[in-house]
Design an enzyme around this catalytic site. Structure first.
Site: not given
Ligand code: BES
Ligand code: ZN
Ligand code: ZN
Length: 504
Positions: A273, A280, A350, A354
């Protein structure tokens, strides 16, 4: 790993080292008393000098100087007898084995007191011992050159006093071994980097598991994902040259002739990701190789279930893809149509988990499951809220969520429920589509859960956010070494076992 069961007096059996549990504040009793007599009161002296009391997880190595069959005894504190549980047992074995590992031996013994957890507990006790033993030894070393020649523990002998317990202890240790291997498979898939664990690699791994008689597999390719109408998953995958794979395993363990509705397990399987166009930051981005933990856990569970042959039907769904920025990548603001027909405005690329899960959940509903459980490293907010000590749990069905919670508690894997109140829904309402894929600053884990809820219909469903529990940043846990934890595998195996036993 080779596991043996041997019965006899602990003082007479020969070997390099034996791990023995010691209850706090009890002095020398039973087996310990017999050993202490043979050692000329050595243990009593140490305990009265207060260097070792048997406090939970305290360790002490004793050399026997030829006075008993074992060259050394590794004592490990079990804490107070009244407070012993299966998980404490697993943890104390993990602690003891970690200490023994430093001795560089290839074979060890563990004293198995079959009455530790009460009457008729030989199977449960031996299962917990083997799980603690094998889980604490896990290491991802296949990419380290030269490591393979190193001495490693390859054989474990459970020492029991009463020969009559042999069959139960055999059964428990076999079950423990199968479960620990499934957890370690999940850990390995999470630990290996994304240039190895691609969606195709996961599909091959699933195909290997599907070699078992009761499992069939179907893998949908990029064009099928598109033509079937999985627009949300397709949008995540479109930026990547690595082919996505939509992996479906169908385990049919319920007795023939009985058309039993399945339980569906769905695992987020983002093999890397980057965040996509909503890129990121580079710091810690390498950790996003474990964004397929949900899928890894589901594969671990399926490999265990196939061996335990549970009389139950299970569907496993892994929407596997990378999340990459590129000229073909989905743009923030793009609107896509999910398999359910709902339209989604992708505000942040990101928040891809979902999107993949929306289509995987809808797909799973077509099998008319009695329950759906999804696991996903879904939100950073869950790491902030609960850290590594509990999975975030969200559900549309209190009966199912309490069963999942109870199964987790029984095996030492905690869940903590967050509410999915409708009041949060306006945070994911879009101006141009049915939904948007982010819900603003507040309650990030809940708005993600509420998003998923839009795709499960009336089916009882539990979402486990495992972002915090999938990866341990330190090595302080007795049977979860630093790195990928595999947490969730044992919870699901316990849940499915309970379900197959018809437990209410
Ligand atoms: N894979 C990440 C979440 C994650 C963060 C997993 C840290 C393991 C450790 C997910 O896809 C993500 O990036 N989520 C974002 C959502 C936001 C953009 C609403 C997040 O949590 O920042
Ligand atoms: Zn993710
Ligand atoms: Zn993500």
């Amino acid at each position: 790993m080779e596991i043996h069961v041997q019965s006899g007096r602990l003082t007479e059996i020969e070997g390099a080292v034996c791990l023995v549990g010691y209850y706090e504040g009890e002095g020398a009793k039973g087996t310990i008393a017999a050993i202490d007599r043979a050692l000329g009161g050595k243990i009593k002296i140490i305990v009265s000098a207060e260097t070792f009391k048997g406090a939970f997880l305290q360790t002490l190595l004793i050399r026997s100087e030829g006075k008993i069959g074992f060259e050394r005894l590794q004592l490990v504190g079990l804490g107070k007898r009244a407070e012993i549980t299966e998980d404490r047992l697993r943890k104390s074995v993990g602690q003891g084995v970690t200490a023994i590992q430093k001795l560089g031996l290839t074979s060890i013994a563990i004293h198995c007191d079959t009455k530790t957890l009460g009457k008729d507990t030989a199977t449960t006790v031996s299962q917990a011992l083997i799980e603690g033993f094998m889980l604490s030894l896990y290491e991802c070393d296949q990419l380290k050159t030269g490591k393979k020649e190193q001495k490693k523990i390859k054989t474990c002998t459970l020492v029991i006093e009463d020969e009559k317990d042999t069959a139960s202890v055999d059964a428990g240790s076999q079950r423990g071994k199968i479960i620990a291997e499934g957890v370690c498979l999940a850990r390995e898939l999470c630990s290996l980097p994304s240039n190895i664990v691609t969606p195709s690699y996961l599909a091959n791994e699933a195909a290997r598991i599907a070699e078992s008689d009761q499992i069939s597999i179907e893998v949908l390719e990029r064009d099928e994902i598109k033509s079937l109408g999985m627009g949300a998953l397709y949008a995540v995958a479109q930026g990547s040259d690595e082919p996505p794979k939509f992996i479906v395993l169908n385990y049919q363990g319920a007795p023939q002739g009985k058309k039993k509705r399945p339980i569906a397990l769905i695992g987020k399987s983002v093999t890397f990701d980057t965040g996509g166009i909503s890129l990121k930051p580079s710091e810690n981005m390498e950790q996003m190789k474990y964004d397929m933990s949900g899928g890894a856990i589901v594969l671990g569970v399926m490999s265990i279930i196939a061996q335990l042959k549970l009389p139950i039907n299970i569907i496993a769904v892994l929407p596997a893809t990378d999340n990459m920025p590129s000229g073909k990548a989905v743009h923030p603001g793009d609107v896509v149509t999910a398999l359910s027909g709902k339209t989604i405005e992708i505000i942040n690329t990101d928040a891809e988990g979902r999107l993949c899960l929306a289509d995987a959940l809808t797909y799973a509903t077509h099998f008319k499951p009695t329950a759906m459980i999804n696991l996903a490293t879904l939100t950073g907010a869950c790491v902030v809220a609960l850290g590594q000590h509990a999975m975030g749990m969200m559900s549309n069905n209190p009966r199912l969520s309490s069963k999942v919670q109870a199964a987790g508690l029984a095996v030492g894997e905690r869940t903590w429920e967050l509410p999915l109140w409708d009041d949060y829904f306006n945070q994911i309402e879009s101006d141009v589509a049915d939904l948007k894929n982010v819900g603003g600053r507040g309650a990030g884990s809940i708005t993600a859960g509420l998003f998923l809820k839009q795709f499960v219909g009336e089916i009882p469903w539990v979402h486990l956010d495992i972002a915090g529990t999938s990866w341990y940043n330190d090595a302080r846990h007795p049977y979860v070494p630093k790195g990928a934890s595999g947490v969730g595998v044992r919870l699901l195996v316990q849940f499915l076992t309970n379900e197959s036993n018809g437990k209410k």
